[in-house]
Write a protein that holds these residues in place. Structure first.
Motif, mmCIF file in Angstrom:
data_model
loop_
_atom_site.group_PDB
_atom_site.id
_atom_site.type_symbol
_atom_site.label_atom_id
_atom_site.label_comp_id
_atom_site.label_asym_id
_atom_site.label_seq_id
_atom_site.Cartn_x
_atom_site.Cartn_y
_atom_site.Cartn_z
ATOM 1 N N SER A 1 -3.150 -1.631 -2.692
ATOM 2 C CA SER A 1 -3.925 -0.395 -2.701
ATOM 3 C C SER A 1 -4.106 0.078 -4.146
ATOM 4 O O SER A 1 -3.399 -0.368 -5.052
ATOM 5 C CB SER A 1 -3.207 0.682 -1.881
ATOM 6 O OG SER A 1 -2.046 1.139 -2.569
ATOM 7 N N VAL B 1 -7.842 3.281 3.405
ATOM 8 C CA VAL B 1 -7.322 2.324 2.429
ATOM 9 C C VAL B 1 -6.210 1.493 3.049
ATOM 10 O O VAL B 1 -6.139 0.275 2.864
ATOM 11 C CB VAL B 1 -6.809 3.057 1.170
ATOM 12 C CG1 VAL B 1 -6.036 2.104 0.266
ATOM 13 C CG2 VAL B 1 -7.974 3.675 0.410
ATOM 14 N N VAL B 2 -5.325 2.143 3.805
ATOM 15 C CA VAL B 2 -4.236 1.416 4.471
ATOM 16 C C VAL B 2 -4.805 0.345 5.388
ATOM 17 O O VAL B 2 -4.377 -0.819 5.373
ATOM 18 C CB VAL B 2 -3.344 2.386 5.270
ATOM 19 C CG1 VAL B 2 -2.319 1.597 6.102
ATOM 20 C CG2 VAL B 2 -2.629 3.352 4.340
ATOM 21 N N VAL C 1 -6.250 -2.693 3.498
ATOM 22 C CA VAL C 1 -5.243 -3.631 3.022
ATOM 23 C C VAL C 1 -4.752 -4.508 4.170
ATOM 24 O O VAL C 1 -4.640 -5.734 4.036
ATOM 25 C CB VAL C 1 -4.058 -2.878 2.373
ATOM 26 C CG1 VAL C 1 -2.901 -3.834 2.089
ATOM 27 C CG2 VAL C 1 -4.506 -2.210 1.080
ATOM 28 N N GLU D 1 -1.986 6.833 0.179
ATOM 29 C CA GLU D 1 -3.394 6.453 0.262
ATOM 30 C C GLU D 1 -3.995 6.959 1.568
ATOM 31 O O GLU D 1 -3.283 7.292 2.516
ATOM 32 C CB GLU D 1 -3.540 4.922 0.203
ATOM 33 C CG GLU D 1 -2.813 4.247 -0.945
ATOM 34 C CD GLU D 1 -3.577 4.299 -2.258
ATOM 35 O OE1 GLU D 1 -4.608 4.990 -2.320
ATOM 36 O OE2 GLU D 1 -3.119 3.653 -3.214
ATOM 37 N N VAL E 1 0.853 -1.190 0.000
ATOM 38 C CA VAL E 1 0.000 0.000 0.000
ATOM 39 C C VAL E 1 0.889 1.240 0.000
ATOM 40 O O VAL E 1 1.917 1.275 0.659
ATOM 41 C CB VAL E 1 -0.960 -0.001 1.212
ATOM 42 C CG1 VAL E 1 -0.201 -0.086 2.519
ATOM 43 C CG2 VAL E 1 -1.871 1.223 1.200
#
Length: 223
Positions: A135, A119-120, A123, A115, A111
Motif C-alpha cells: 500500500s 486500497v486494502v 492489495v 489505508e 498494507v
C-alpha cells in the motif's frame, strides 16, 4: 469489482484477534472479491497446527493476517508460504522493523490498516492474482529504508544476540563456536555496516541499526 470479475485465488484464511472484524472481513471479501473464508484463527500461533489441513490442495490458497497486535511471527509466516499460501499482512503501524520482518518472511502483500478499504482490497486483489503489492503508506516506509548489509546466517545470529544485550562470550556459547570466532563474525558485521556508511562502533549503535533492519528477530539456534 464484482465477484464474477475475479479469476484469482478464492479460498482464504483469516487471522485476526477481533471476532467482529473477522466477520466484517469475511463479508467484505465475499461481496467484493468473491472469496470464501475456509479457516479462521485469532493469532498466527493458533494456525500452525492446522497448516497441513488449510494448505493442502483444494483448501486455502491465501492467508490474510490482520496484525494489529504485532502478530507477525516470521517463522509461522514462512511456514504458511511453504504450505502453499500466499500472504497479505494488514499492519497497524508500518514501521521499518515490521516492514523488514514481513519482507524477510516473503509475504506477497503488506498494507496499513490506516489505508482506505479500497486500497486494502486492491492489495489483496493483486496478491490473489499472483502479484506482489504494498500500500502507499507501506511503500513510503520501504522506500525510506537505508540499504541493509548482506549478512550470513551466522552473522545475523551474532547481531541478534549481541545487539539484544549478550556479551560476545555468551554469543559464542549460544552459537557453539570459539569466542574469537564470534568476535570475527561481529567484526565482519561492523565492516559491512561501515561500507554502507552506517557505522556501528558501539553495541547501542548496532542495536539501533539492527532493529531497523529486522536482525533482532533472527533465530538464535545453531546453523
Amino acid at each position: 469489482m464484482s465477484p464474477s470479475e475475479g479469476t484469482g485465488l478464492r479460498r482464504v484464511v483469516i487471522v485476526d484477534p477481533s471476532t467482529a472484524r473477522r466477520a466484517h472481513t469475511r463479508e467484505l471479501l465475499a461481496r467484493r472479491l468473491g472469496m470464501r473464508v475456509v479457516h479462521e484463527a485469532s493469532v498466527l500461533g493458533d494456525l500452525s497446527a492446522h497448516l497441513p489441513e488449510v494448505g493442502r490442495a483444494g483448501s486455502a490458497q491465501l492467508l490474510l493476517v490482520i496484525a494489529s497486535t504485532g502478530d507477525t511471527a516470521p517463522r509461522v509466516l514462512a511456514a504458511c508460504r511453504a504450505a502453499g499460501l500466499r500472504v497479505v499482512a494488514l499492519v497497524a503501524d508500518a514501521r521499518e522493523a515490521t516492514a523488514r520482518t514481513l519482507m524477510d518472511a516473503g509475504v506477497e502483500g503488506i498494507v496499513s490498516v490506516r489505508e482506505s478499504e479500497g486500497v486494502v482490497l486492491s492489495v489483496i486483489e493483486a496478491v490473489r492474482r499472483g502479484g506482489r503489492a504494498w500500500s502507499p503508506r507501506v511503500r513510503a516506509v520501504l522506500d525510506a529504508l537505508p540499504p541493509r548489509p548482506a549478512l550470513s546466517a551466522q552473522e545475523s545470529r551474532v547481531v541478534a544476540l549481541y545487539a539484544a544485550g549478550h556479551t560476545i562470550g555468551e554469543v559464542a556459547i549460544r552459537l557453539g563456536v570459539r569466542e574469537d570466532t564470534a568476535r570475527k563474525y561481529l567484526n565482519r558485521v561492523k565492516a559491512k555496516y561501515a561500507a554502507l556508511g552506517r557505522p556501528v562502533r558501539t553495541k547501542t549503535a548496532l542495536a539501533r541499526e539492527a532493529r531497523v533492519d529486522g536482525w533482532l528477530d533472527a533465530p538464535d539456534g545453531n546453523a
